[in-house]
Design an enzyme around this catalytic site. Sequence first.
Site, PDB file in Angstrom:
ATOM      1  N   ASN A   8      35.563  33.050  44.261  1.00 20.62           N
ATOM      2  CA  ASN A   8      35.827  32.138  43.147  1.00 20.62           C
ATOM      3  C   ASN A   8      37.168  31.449  43.393  1.00 20.62           C
ATOM      4  O   ASN A   8      38.220  32.032  43.155  1.00 20.62           O
ATOM      5  CB  ASN A   8      35.864  32.932  41.836  1.00 20.62           C
ATOM      6  CG  ASN A   8      36.236  32.052  40.654  1.00 20.62           C
ATOM      7  OD1 ASN A   8      36.202  30.826  40.752  1.00 20.62           O
ATOM      8  ND2 ASN A   8      36.601  32.679  39.543  1.00 20.62           N
ATOM      9  N   LYS A  10      38.439  29.077  41.798  1.00 19.60           N
ATOM     10  CA  LYS A  10      39.026  28.552  40.555  1.00 19.60           C
ATOM     11  C   LYS A  10      39.425  27.083  40.770  1.00 19.60           C
ATOM     12  O   LYS A  10      38.712  26.373  41.463  1.00 19.60           O
ATOM     13  CB  LYS A  10      40.211  29.413  40.103  1.00 19.60           C
ATOM     14  CG  LYS A  10      39.886  30.905  40.138  1.00 19.60           C
ATOM     15  CD  LYS A  10      40.859  31.724  39.390  1.00 19.60           C
ATOM     16  CE  LYS A  10      40.581  33.195  39.649  1.00 19.60           C
ATOM     17  NZ  LYS A  10      41.119  34.070  38.647  1.00 19.60           N
ATOM     18  N   HIS A  95      32.801  33.337  32.909  1.00 19.98           N
ATOM     19  CA  HIS A  95      34.049  33.886  33.451  1.00 19.98           C
ATOM     20  C   HIS A  95      35.054  34.050  32.302  1.00 19.98           C
ATOM     21  O   HIS A  95      35.094  33.227  31.389  1.00 19.98           O
ATOM     22  CB  HIS A  95      34.606  32.957  34.536  1.00 19.98           C
ATOM     23  CG  HIS A  95      35.714  33.592  35.317  1.00 19.98           C
ATOM     24  ND1 HIS A  95      37.003  33.669  34.836  1.00 19.98           N
ATOM     25  CD2 HIS A  95      35.722  34.199  36.528  1.00 19.98           C
ATOM     26  CE1 HIS A  95      37.760  34.294  35.728  1.00 19.98           C
ATOM     27  NE2 HIS A  95      37.003  34.630  36.764  1.00 19.98           N
ATOM     28  N   GLU A  97      38.078  33.448  32.100  1.00 17.74           N
ATOM     29  CA  GLU A  97      38.976  32.296  31.904  1.00 17.74           C
ATOM     30  C   GLU A  97      38.278  31.208  31.095  1.00 17.74           C
ATOM     31  O   GLU A  97      38.914  30.491  30.322  1.00 17.74           O
ATOM     32  CB  GLU A  97      39.472  31.782  33.269  1.00 17.74           C
ATOM     33  CG  GLU A  97      40.490  32.750  33.870  1.00 17.74           C
ATOM     34  CD  GLU A  97      40.635  32.681  35.373  1.00 17.74           C
ATOM     35  OE1 GLU A  97      40.108  31.738  36.002  1.00 17.74           O
ATOM     36  OE2 GLU A  97      41.268  33.596  35.935  1.00 17.74           O
ATOM     37  N   GLY A 172      43.727  38.630  38.449  1.00 13.12           N
ATOM     38  CA  GLY A 172      44.938  37.901  38.839  1.00 13.12           C
ATOM     39  C   GLY A 172      46.237  38.636  38.545  1.00 13.12           C
ATOM     40  O   GLY A 172      47.306  38.029  38.592  1.00 13.12           O
ATOM     41  N   SER A 208      41.505  41.494  40.979  1.00 13.56           N
ATOM     42  CA  SER A 208      42.547  41.843  41.957  1.00 13.56           C
ATOM     43  C   SER A 208      41.986  42.576  43.177  1.00 13.56           C
ATOM     44  O   SER A 208      42.612  43.504  43.694  1.00 13.56           O
ATOM     45  CB  SER A 208      43.669  42.649  41.292  1.00 13.56           C
ATOM     46  OG  SER A 208      44.321  41.866  40.312  1.00 13.56           O
TER      47      SER A 208
END
Length: 255
Positions: A8, A10, A95, A97, A172, A208
């Site tokens: 991903n 992003k 997701h 986010e 993250g 992570s």
Amino acid sequence: MRPLLAANWKMNPPTLDQAVELALRVAPVARRARARVEVALLPPFVWLESVAGVLRDDEIGVGAQDCHWERSGAYTGEVSAAMLSGWCQWVICGHSERRGYFGETDEQVARKVRAGLDAGLNVILCVGEREEEMVAGRTEAVVTHQLGAALEGLAADLGRVVVAYEPVWAIGTGRNADPERAGATMALIRQMLVGWGAEEPRVLYGGSVNAGNATDYVGLSVCAGCLVGGASLKAEEFSTMIERVAELGGDGDRA
Ligand code: PEP
């Protein structure tokens, strides 16, 4: 089934040249490992065509990070699942986010999953608890609710859905979840998928993941691979991850 490493990207990298370079650097490694690892690159919409062009004729997947549920219409700034279907094979739905920054609801995520499947795409559905929910012991309840809202009733189409368990607090942050605890939640997800009729449920871990810890997850029998954010933007690190996961073997004994 081969483990899946889904990258991903992003809203990265910032230029087309960098996106193409990243794909070009990862492609040979993914190609060499393809008998043992399935790799998919999920760039921003605008880099999809170029990244797919770099990977053309390869068995490396390409995907988008979101989609709209309608085929077309007055939805400024949006891209429909139907529009994506000519350009890629995968789409991420739900997701954290998107849920967090853009207020996506469970109902919208469910519509996106349905639209992705109707467009012939494979869907990576993300579920996971926020930190305060984890601390309150609500992980199971949150994940169960998100899964049910998005997938209940899909039955025959579940074969094209991969669920990524992504604890929000691990994304993250460098604080990857303890593999054993994550494994317990992935087992629960798996059980729910089986209950709804999935024959070969695939559950990924995300949060992570890096070259040093990916095999801690992929080595679990309940884990069918990883959804990788930050580490997938570093060609060398992601390549090392692919090689290490390949060494584990695209096995036949995965649960
Ligand atoms: C993600 O964005 O899905 C993700 C897991 O990010 P990161 O690997 O950077 O934690």
